[in-house]
Scaffold this motif. Structure first.
Motif, PDB file in Angstrom:
ATOM      1  N   GLN A 175       5.502   6.434   1.838  1.00  0.00           N
ATOM      2  CA  GLN A 175       6.367   5.349   2.304  1.00  0.00           C
ATOM      3  C   GLN A 175       6.285   4.116   1.392  1.00  0.00           C
ATOM      4  N   ASN A 220       8.431   0.728  -3.025  1.00  0.00           N
ATOM      5  CA  ASN A 220       8.191  -0.065  -4.229  1.00  0.00           C
ATOM      6  C   ASN A 220       8.955   0.452  -5.443  1.00  0.00           C
ATOM      7  N   LEU A 247      12.472  -0.915  -4.932  1.00  0.00           N
ATOM      8  CA  LEU A 247      12.470  -2.358  -5.190  1.00  0.00           C
ATOM      9  C   LEU A 247      12.344  -2.653  -6.682  1.00  0.00           C
ATOM     10  N   ILE A 280      13.378   4.908  11.927  1.00  0.00           N
ATOM     11  CA  ILE A 280      13.035   6.289  12.267  1.00  0.00           C
ATOM     12  C   ILE A 280      13.354   6.715  13.693  1.00  0.00           C
ATOM     13  N   ASP A 291       5.208   1.883   9.405  1.00  0.00           N
ATOM     14  CA  ASP A 291       4.663   2.960   8.575  1.00  0.00           C
ATOM     15  C   ASP A 291       4.546   2.599   7.097  1.00  0.00           C
ATOM     16  N   VAL A 292       5.333   1.631   6.647  1.00  0.00           N
ATOM     17  CA  VAL A 292       5.469   1.382   5.209  1.00  0.00           C
ATOM     18  C   VAL A 292       4.352   0.491   4.681  1.00  0.00           C
ATOM     19  N   GLN A 322       1.109  -0.169   6.101  1.00  0.00           N
ATOM     20  CA  GLN A 322      -0.205  -0.029   6.729  1.00  0.00           C
ATOM     21  C   GLN A 322      -1.334  -0.322   5.739  1.00  0.00           C
ATOM     22  N   THR A 323      -1.304   0.332   4.601  1.00  0.00           N
ATOM     23  CA  THR A 323      -2.399   0.193   3.635  1.00  0.00           C
ATOM     24  C   THR A 323      -2.466  -1.230   3.092  1.00  0.00           C
ATOM     25  N   GLY A 365       8.888  -2.810  12.616  1.00  0.00           N
ATOM     26  CA  GLY A 365       9.625  -2.252  11.477  1.00  0.00           C
ATOM     27  C   GLY A 365      10.016  -0.790  11.625  1.00  0.00           C
ATOM     28  N   THR A 366       9.090   0.028  12.112  1.00  0.00           N
ATOM     29  CA  THR A 366       9.448   1.435  12.355  1.00  0.00           C
ATOM     30  C   THR A 366       9.206   1.758  13.835  1.00  0.00           C
ATOM     31  N   LEU A 367       9.904   1.006  14.658  1.00  0.00           N
ATOM     32  CA  LEU A 367       9.779   1.171  16.111  1.00  0.00           C
ATOM     33  C   LEU A 367      10.275   2.546  16.546  1.00  0.00           C
ATOM     34  N   VAL A 426       8.191  -6.493  -3.922  1.00  0.00           N
ATOM     35  CA  VAL A 426       7.005  -5.726  -3.531  1.00  0.00           C
ATOM     36  C   VAL A 426       7.062  -5.559  -2.026  1.00  0.00           C
ATOM     37  N   VAL A 427       6.970  -4.329  -1.545  1.00  0.00           N
ATOM     38  CA  VAL A 427       7.126  -4.135  -0.114  1.00  0.00           C
ATOM     39  C   VAL A 427       5.892  -4.653   0.631  1.00  0.00           C
ATOM     40  N   VAL A 469      -3.079   4.874   7.894  1.00  0.00           N
ATOM     41  CA  VAL A 469      -3.406   3.790   6.968  1.00  0.00           C
ATOM     42  C   VAL A 469      -3.833   4.318   5.602  1.00  0.00           C
TER      43      VAL A 469
END
Lengths: 261, 261, 261
Positions: A34, A39, A42, A52, B31-32, B34-35, B72-74, B196-197, C32
């Motif tokens: 994801q 990125n 972008l 989703i 989901d996009v 998280q990290t 965002g990803t409800l 940058v996301v 994550v």
């Protein structure tokens, strides 16, 4: 079949279109890629959005310029949402792209992707095993890694492209892109790209975005493959798989159409 | 309305509080991001934890110091879990923060976020389109990108802040943070942050953490915005969007309160 | 109990086996750490694949060489899919590894992980609080951060290893790996690794892969811990938590068995 090369002038032209139109891409993709997918879009100047829920996905694919469906981490609820989004994209006249991750190896996604083919994707991007399995010509690989070369899958890609009137990109050491008539070959890249997760999945998102551009779809999709090969080849120089990722995004960001042409 | 600047002494003070209290932040986010969200909180010294099952989320938001809800990803199951977590946070006296991603553009999340407003968020962080839509003043944008400037949304932000007694951060080239009475402006950052996301979503997590700190909430939330602008401005120097990410996290990690003050 | 050191010759030997066998690892892990986990496995030469639907997961864990179950973002549907995959792995004689993230702190995952222990994991990797909670010896921490040292959890790890005939890795500043009889200690690493999300979760994936190798499981799992400590120690030099990530993946990629031995 004789594969044509892709001219640098064509790549430059498609890159100009990509940056000018900056497509809003509705990405329904797998859990693993994801961030990287967003990125990559972008860095190239497009706008990603991941939506989703089935109701929202159907609503959003009528708003966005293009839709990506990637089945890497498919579940039953996601399959329903993806199908609703594809139907809505078709109703709104928006192109949608299929990435049939690991099709052939796993039953749910194989049946789902065959079902999706009836909804007329504008493009399909996969590796050799996936494209062969989708065309019904092979049992597929063990997972996401292909056991065939892209060239071996070219007859399957051409048959599939003709059968449902789509553009098929079968990617590997050399990428082949075909509409069933013409075949374009794209070289470049680096083996290091196979040691970084998501390069293929992100390419599918760029292919999806390219389907929203004016001009010849085959040329634009082939150029999308070339953007990734060019940036990947540059980013692999003097980098390991970790430092590859930031270098690759930087390289996409500074891809220069004028220098190419 | 006259926007106040934020003093470097205040930013330094809030940074000291942030590092000293090291809030445990329950992130229910998309989901996009998280990290990146987790790494931003870790770089600043906080502890992220993502817990998403409805039962566990309700349990955990009573344990954590702060809760973030980002739509965002409800999906329907996630909406139920988020509501359970917000109710539990309220019952435990823990602050929760709302990031209303793409509200106004999509129906499910718009109705859900309006419903959530009755659960009294401690703070709301969004772009101009989102804040205007949440305040009922606009139809919203096409997706995650705003079509309005933060300044244009300031009246909506102030009305929303007064209406439900919260702190609203409407962010963009300049960030405006208001409790309905005072307005603080935060400048800095770099346009590269929009390529940058997750920079906005991660900011919302830092805002959520800041709501767990002692002291004035408006000042702490504005300082959270300043941490990101400061690190973003530094990380953008000589970097593309790929190398921006590691540089940004490094810059957050070494933000120096004494040098600021 | 006297902990043995791990010889560099053993680490080199396990690394050789790892790269030679290049295990295909079915990762059912949390939201994550998906990308980082995949990239860690790829950097070491293994192949990751994330398959999460219950039907597909059961199918795929019979195909893959090893399975990882990480409960960091557990939900009820995921629990069902994980259990189906573990059962299928057992039926196919494939090893599976458990990462009991935050067990002890949250009810659903605690009950689920205790249930999973009856399905005989080949290995378990957790921090001190998690291993103690799994062994029924502690109430666990507040979240993903441990409140105990690995050494304090060693009696729990040994008891757990003997009870279900598995290898337990309890990790921290020093990692201890035990099969209930022998105990191996692995030193190295850097505190910066705790400021980057996913280092523990990715280690669990490497442990899962190591369980698919020939040779002594305890030695291979301990070597997996050593790969991460070695690369982490190198990547922490002169880096903040952002630049740590690419440097860490690069360091895993160039880990050199001959230089080690």
């Amino acid at each position: 079949m004789q594969a044509e090369p892709l001219s640098r002038a064509q790549i430059a032209h498609s890159l100009h279109l990509f940056r000018h139109h900056a497509p809003l891409v509705h990405c329904m993709t797998n859990d693993v890629v994801q961030t990287f997918t967003a990125n990559v879009l972008l860095a190239l100047g497009a706008s990603p959005a991941m939506v989703i829920d089935a109701q929202e996905a159907a609503q959003f694919s009528g708003i966005a310029d293009a839709l990506l469906i990637n089945v890497g981490t498919l579940t039953q609820p996601r399959a329903q949402a993806m199908k609703a989004a594809a139907l809505s994209a078709n109703a709104a006249g928006k192109p949608w792209t299929l990435d049939p991750v690991a099709v052939g190896a796993l039953t749910l996604r194989t049946e789902f992707c065959h079902d999706l083919l009836t909804l007329k994707p504008a493009a399909i991007r996969g590796n050799a095993s996936e494209i062969m399995a989708l065309a019904g010509m092979s049992a597929g690989g063990r997972g996401v890694d292909t056991t065939d070369t892209a060239a071996a899958a070219l007859p399957a890609a051409q048959a599939l492209a003709r059968q449902i009137n789509t553009v098929v990109a079968v990617t590997g050491e050399v990428d082949y892109i075909t509409d069933g008539q013409r075949v374009v070959a794209v070289t470049g890249g680096d083996p290091l790209m196979t040691r970084v997760v998501g390069t293929g999945c992100a390419l599918s998102a760029v292919v999806a975005a390219s389907c929203a551009l004016p001009g010849d779809r085959l040329d634009n999709v082939a150029s999308a493959c070339a953007f990734m090969k060019l940036a990947g080849g540059r980013a692999a120089v003097d980098n390991g798989p970790g430092s590859f990722v930031p270098a690759f995004l930087d390289a996409l960001y500074v891809l220069d159409g004028e220098a190419l042409a």
